[in-house]
Design an enzyme around this catalytic site. Structure first.
Site, PDB file in Angstrom:
ATOM      1  N   ASP A 364       0.833  -1.191   0.000  1.00 15.51           N
ATOM      2  CA  ASP A 364       0.000   0.000   0.000  1.00 15.51           C
ATOM      3  C   ASP A 364       0.878   1.256   0.000  1.00 15.51           C
ATOM      4  OD1 ASP A 364      -2.709   1.257   0.441  1.00 15.51           O
ATOM      5  OD2 ASP A 364      -1.713   1.949   2.268  1.00 15.51           O
ATOM      6  N   GLU A 400       1.788  -0.394  -4.994  1.00 11.93           N
ATOM      7  CA  GLU A 400       0.853   0.674  -5.339  1.00 11.93           C
ATOM      8  C   GLU A 400       1.728   1.910  -5.528  1.00 11.93           C
ATOM      9  OE1 GLU A 400      -3.340   2.550  -3.779  1.00 11.93           O
ATOM     10  OE2 GLU A 400      -1.752   2.284  -2.300  1.00 11.93           O
TER      11      GLU A 400
END
Length: 740
Positions: A364, A400
């Site tokens: 993330d 990401e």
């Protein structure tokens, strides 16, 4: 001569965390600025625990250690850190606060949200001066407690036997929430719905295998908490991007029996689910959140890292009074210029890979992990360490590739072996199939087809550079149209605007750049609605989106439920919706059953045709001497695209021929216009095509084989009419079989 010292925690190499030994536990805590650290052994009721404090020795290279005899698995514990309370200089030591060990293998108890969980003085409204005096109230009864879990005899999978090791070019990722995927599944026993165990239930495995996906990517399963502002509204952080511990599984996703038996049983349930998924041939990827923690900004709670060493663990702006450098949008960001922060991430990754047995990780806001003092660096120590770690070798690492800090958009700029979420793919596909037709319906111009063509062919513009060039291949592009964050596919075709009022933020949260199209009517329509005629075109648009995702070069990622037309009622930021807004529904209406059949058919086409899943970037040159090029583009008239056509915004129809080294060939014909278009099929006149799929069909078996079971041939040069906003897939005639 004196005898050498007996090896102990002070002399042998330390391992951060609390580790069971034959005699008790070894303890090591990283807190470089602390003046003392204590291990607190807790007994009795959680709301009024008794406590025995054991001073740790040190610091040695910033680490406090001890070997504590007599401590057995199942023992609850916490930490207390002593040092200066100088918040203006980033030092926030308050020994009245029991701290959660970030390395705890298990956690019990719930977080409360009153003043005792804050390091500084706050009122009942939780407001106060973060630079003011320390709060003297003890927090032991108000925070989760760590639990000693003995993992010495829990080896991970035998790499040669148990991991599926699916190659990137054959990988199809299915992103799901542990609870949301199975909470409403009627075939799963009620006591298992929404749990780790349910992931391995035969009905769930049958769905995943029948769909054709190869990897289950789980939203965060690290122990997490909810933000105080959500709790005040009666909501929770459903997605789990608010980490409390990097090693403990989130206990709320375990079955009631496992929770009652304790953290060791919770871990066993997680490991059992991973093993069962492996036995079915499915990889397991975890969405991991190392960029920030659950403690929020400086006015936030004081439960772990902030109390251990706020100045060390968190990024700061460098001024006085000390302020956090928030590049994640959550109030804090972990500082990956610190070796100890990088060590924590690597230790956590190895633990989940070795002990739990997972097959990869999606990072993330991964740009935060690669930030140095001068910004993002592809050669940052954290990224190089993950890429070269022998335990992680061969596992799938997915970034990401952005955060919210300065220069935070870095798609295509991560080093091998990282793959990356490709937001340019998402935007191009949504624009072509939804936003552009929506604009065209009002006489407005749209995008050229060249961006969609680039995404269909693997996004070489993003992932083809490097040393040597083209090293990463199209598999580095994790293609997606939807994800947990944003509209579902069904909502992309039904809403022009977000509808997030249930989140309690007056619809201010969530993205406004959705590139969606409601096809003229906002929200759902029923069969007896005056606007019922938009429903068939909406369903076709979903099929167009799904087909473009699955049939593009790269690694497709499907969001759970999109294969069955799941809706979130227009909510594009359902992070706080632990409700039917977020849960996957399994009661299929006719059109949702048709969508599932279409999804299965399209994934099967990808699996069966090497031309649809290349592991190398296309070059436009022959795959063998005298043979056809591996990639070629044609207009509706059957003539090859030239420079002028790529730049003509009026062109909305094109053909794409892809050829694999084994001579497998596939023709994609795309009509993004609002009108029917006559298309002269491209290809080799001596190698006829047959129609494998048409997005006009509600069900993939419609209009396929004739009454004798034969599939009609379509030779190159044949003129056929494509309906508005539709897509077709042709394969070589000898490869064709009647649709199932």
């Amino acid at each position: 001569m004196s005898a050498p010292p007996t090896p102990g925690a002070a002399t042998r190499p330390y391992r951060l965390g609390v580790h069971a030994t034959d005699a008790g536990v070894d303890v090591a805590v990283l807190a470089p600025h602390a003046t003392a650290v204590e291990l607190c052994l807790l007994d009795g009721p959680a709301d009024a625990p008794t406590e025995r404090r054991v001073p740790l020795e040190g610091p040695r290279l910033g680490v406090w250690t001890a070997s504590v005899p007599g401590v057995r698995p199942g023992q609850r514990y916490g930490l207390r850190a002593h040092g200066p309370w100088e918040p203006a200089h980033g030092l926030r030591y308050n020994p009245a606060k029991l701290l959660v060990d970030p390395y705890a293998r298990g956690l019990v108890g719930e977080m409360t949200y009153g003043p005792p969980t804050y390091g500084h003085v706050v009122g009942d409204d939780l407001a106060g001066d973060p630079y003011g005096p320390p709060d003297p109230r003890d927090s032991a009864a108000h925070v989760p407690h760590g639990v000693v879990v003995d993992t010495r005899d829990l080896p991970g999978p035998d790499p040669a036997a148990n991991r599926p090791w699916t190659p990137w070019d054959r990988t199809v990722v299915y992103e799901a929430h542990v609870k949301g995927l199975t909470h409403l599944h009627p075939a799963v026993p009620p006591e298992l719905r929404g749990t780790y165990a349910a992931l391995a239930h035969p009905a769930v495995l049958d769905h995943l295998l029948g769909l054709g996906v190869t990897a289950l990517e789980l939203l965060p399963v690290h122990a997490s908490t909810s933000e105080p502002h959500l709790v005040e509204k009666g909501l929770t952080n459903y997605w789990g991007y608010s980490t409390l511990g990097f090693f403990a599984p989130h206990a709320a996703y375990a079955s009631p029996a496992a929770r009652a038996a304790g953290p060791a049983a919770v871990l066993d349930e997680v490991r059992g689910a991973v093993h069962a998924l492996h036995e079915a041939g499915l990889e397991v990827l975890l969405d991991v959140v190392y960029n920030h923690t659950c403690e929020g900004g400086l006015p936030g709670q004081h439960v772990a890292w902030r109390g251990l060493d706020n100045a060390y663990y968190y990024r700061h702006l460098g001024g006085v009074p000390a302020a956090l450098d928030d590049v994640t949008g959550t109030g804090n960001s972990l500082d990956f210029s610190r070796a100890g922060v990088v060590t924590t991430m690597l230790d956590s990754l190895r633990y989940w890979a070795q002990v739990v047995g997972v097959d990869g990780f999606r990072f993330d806001l991964a740009v935060t992990l690669g930030r140095s003092h001068d910004g993002y660096r592809a050669d940052h120590a954290a990224l190089v360490a993950a890429a070269t770690d022998p335990v992680l070798a061969g596992l799938k690492l997915v970034a990401e590739p952005w955060d919210v800090g300065l220069g935070g958009w870095r798609t295509g700029q991560f080093p091998p072996p990282f793959a990356e979420w490709n937001d340019r793919f998402r935007n191009a596909v949504r624009s072509f199939w939804l936003a552009d037709p929506g604009r065209a319906a009002h006489g407005l111009p749209g995008h050229r087809v060249r961006d969609l063509a680039t995404r269909l062919s693997g996004s070489v513009d993003l992932f083809g550079h490097g040393t040597p060039p083209l090293l990463r291949g199209p598999g580095a592009s994790v293609n997606y149209v939807t994800a947990h964050d944003g509209f579902t596919m069904a909502d992309l075709v039904a809403y022009n605007h977000k509808h997030n009022m249930a989140n309690g933020e007056q619809n201010r949260d969530g993205s406004d750049d959705n590139r969606s199209w409601n096809h003229g009517v906002e929200g759902p329509v029923t069969a007896d609605s005056p606007a019922a005629d938009v429903a068939p075109l909406r369903r076709r648009s979903i099929r167009n989106l799904f087909a473009t995702l699955v049939l593009s070069a790269g690694t497709p990622m499907i969001t759970a439920g999109d294969e069955m037309g799941r809706t979130q009622q227009g909510n594009n930021n359902a992070y706080c919706q632990d409700s039917e807004i977020s849960w996957v529904r399994w009661d299929l209406t006719d059109w949702r059953a048709d969508q599932l059949a279409t999804a299965r058919h399209l994934i099967a086409l990808r699996r069966e045709h090497p031309a649809l899943r290349s592991d190398r970037f296309y070059s436009g040159t022959p795959v063998r001497p005298g043979g056809p090029p591996d990639l070629a583009w044609y207009g509706a008239d059957g003539a090859e695209f030239d420079h002028a056509r790529w730049h003509d915004a009026a062109i909305r129809t094109f053909q794409m021929v892809r050829v694999a080294p084994d001579d497998d060939r596939v023709l994609l014909v795309v009509n993004g216009a609002l009108d029917p278009v006559d298309v002269t099929l491209a290809g080799d006149p001596d190698r006829p095509w047959c129609l494998a799929w048409d997005s006009v069909r509600e069900h993939p078996a419609e209009g396929g084989a004739g009454t004798d079971g034969a599939v009609p041939h379509a030779p190159a040069g044949q003129v056929t009419t494509l309906e508005p906003l539709s897509m077709r897939v042709y394969v070589l005639a000898e490869d064709a079989a009647p649709p199932s």
